[in-house]
Design an enzyme around this catalytic site. Structure first.
Site: not given
Length: 494
Positions: A155-156, A180, A236, A248, A254, A288, A462, A466
């Protein structure tokens, strides 16, 4: 304030079709005022089933499957153009939905357009490998799409995060089912409509807002989803990784951070103070990679902290759409209250609140999710306040004595997402950067990003990366092909 709120249609995108969700309705809140912006229906697990089936069919359709890379690039360029044409509307919508300043949301929209354009350029220049010949055969390595990718966004910074998942996945030839965040669905749905209207073939994108325990779980566990990319909390993320292990299935995660920023004795004080403030208080600390642990050489600790507190106390707190605002509201009152509980914990652990530490005493802001930028010292690095991610405008300062003490404290964390170093000695900065356990290290800057540079974390921050050329590779499968050159390649059977 700037601009009026423009609602989005109460429809979700399921495999190219816009329709009302079959799930419950949810309120979307303006965090600056606490008012309900609009009510949106959500998706269900049945909607996920439909989206995955339509996505699989779209990926298998020769009209998409057989496109050459430069032909897929044309779609990404058209999407980038369409985002730029709608930039101000998207920025304003995100400011209403997340509370962020317009300056920040304009930057995020520009980043989203740039992401699509970058991955289009990567497709234009992508090479596959003719590997070194080891016999009388040619060997080559090619990449192929995974199929249907599940993307779960935070959400950030929804518009930029959505683009960082959608663009490389499409570039690699996949379909995408995006969920989202429950609090911030509006800009993701607006972006989906822009992408759809730019002519992307039907079925390749679905956007399904809803609860993580319903829509998110259905995406992660669906047998037709070949990969999941998730940005969010570590707890999560562990559950996503667990489900991926059972299937698998490749996964990109992240996750959280508790990033150290380091000030050496020879640093330019004013630059360091400004950089540290930006690293933790921009985005209201809801990042983050926020530099939430500050380590300062003990020889300059007192003077440096005094200057930092003086400037922090002058930061302008207010609505995100008000010119001059530096620290906007948090995304939701529930999250603001979580941050406040952490500051109470810091007090209980013996921390000294040097500035901030509460809700603004301003009648204009009383209904919003505001919290003052806060600086705390007097704690040790093993306190919960220093070890757990707060995800708000809260900075904890600690002194250090020498490099060994610094590295022991900075690396004493379950997280390893980012770090910052402020110094005039680049040799020392390089040495420290190589020893810090973090996926990204900034030297004499902070919180700067390039879509061309891979981003990821280590430890509980993580898995995978990316951005960059590796961003497309992460959404594809590698295949080796051997082309025999002998007239009789396998004489063994004769």
């Amino acid at each position: 304030m700037s601009g009026e709120f423009e609602s989005v249609p109460d429809e979700i995108l399921i495999g190219g079709c816009w329709k009302r969700g079959t799930g419950p309705a949810g309120e979307v809140i303006d965090p600056g005022t606490g008012a309900v912006l609009q009510v949106m229906t959500q998706a269900t697990a049945d909607d996920v089933d439909t989206a995955v089936a339509l996505g699989a069919a779209a990926v298998a359709d020769p009209a998409w499957r057989d496109l050459l890379p430069h032909q897929r690039a044309r779609y990404l360029h058209r999407i980038a153009d369409a985002i730029e044409r709608s930039a101000e509307r998207l920025a304003l919508l995100q400011s209403y939905n997340t509370g962020k300043t317009l300056a920040e949301t304009r930057g995020l929209v520009a980043s989203a357009a740039g992401t699509f354009r970058y991955f289009a350029a990567v497709l234009e220049t992508a090479d596959e490998d003719l590997t070194t010949q080891r016999g009388n055969y040619l060997t080559m390595s090619v990449r192929e799409p995974i199929g249907v990718v599940g993307a779960i966004a935070p959400w950030n910074s929804p518009v930029a995060s959505d683009a960082q998942k959608i663009a490389p996945a499409l570039a690699a030839g996949n379909a995408v089912v995006l969920k989202p965040a429950e609090w911030t669905p509006l800009v993701s749905l607006a972006l989906a409509r822009i992408i759809d209207e730019a002519g992307l073939p039907s079925g390749l994108l679905s956007v399904l807002p809803g609860r993580g325990s319903v829509v998110g779980d259905a995406i992660v566990n669906h047998p037709g989803i070949g990969k999941v990319t998730f940005t969010g909390g570590t707890r999560t993320g562990r559950m996503v990784a667990h489900a991926a292990a059972e299937k698998l299935m490749p996964v990109s995660l992240e996750l959280g951070g508790k990033s150290p920023t380091i000030v050496l004795a020879d640093a330019d004080v004013e630059q360091a103070v400004s950089g540290i403030m930006y690293g933790i208080f921009s985005s209201t600390g809801q990042s983050c990679i926020a530099g939430s642990r500050l380590f300062v050489d003990r020889r300059i600790y007192g003077d440096f902290l005094a200057r930092l507190v003086e400037k922090t106390a002058r930061l302008r707190v207010g609505p995100g759409r008000e010119p001059g605002t530096q620290v906007a509201p948090m995304v939701h009152a529930e999250h603001r209250d979580s941050v406040a509980r952490y500051v109470d914990l810091a007090r209980a652990e013996g921390g000294r609140i040097l500035c901030g530490g509460g809700i603004p005493d301003d009648d204009r802001l009383r209904d919003g999710a505001y919290y003052l930028p806060t600086v705390i010292d007097g704690l040790t690095n093993d306190s919960r306040t220093c070890q757990e991610e707060i995800f708000g405008p809260v900075l904890v300062a600690l002194p250090f004595d020498g490099e060994d003490d610094l590295l022991a404290q900075a690396n004493d964390s379950v997280f390893g997402l980012a770090a910052g170093i402020w110094t005039a000695d680049y040799r020392r900065a390089w040495r420290l950067a190589r020893r810090l356990q973090a996926g990204t290290v900034w030297i004499n800057t902070y919180k700067q990003f390039s879509i061309s540079t891979p981003f990821g974390g280590v430890k509980e921050s993580g898995l995978g990366v990316e951005k960059g050329r590796a961003g497309i590779a992460a959404y594809s499968r590698q295949k080796s092909i051997y082309l025999g050159l002998d007239d009789q390649p396998n004489p063994w059977a004769d």
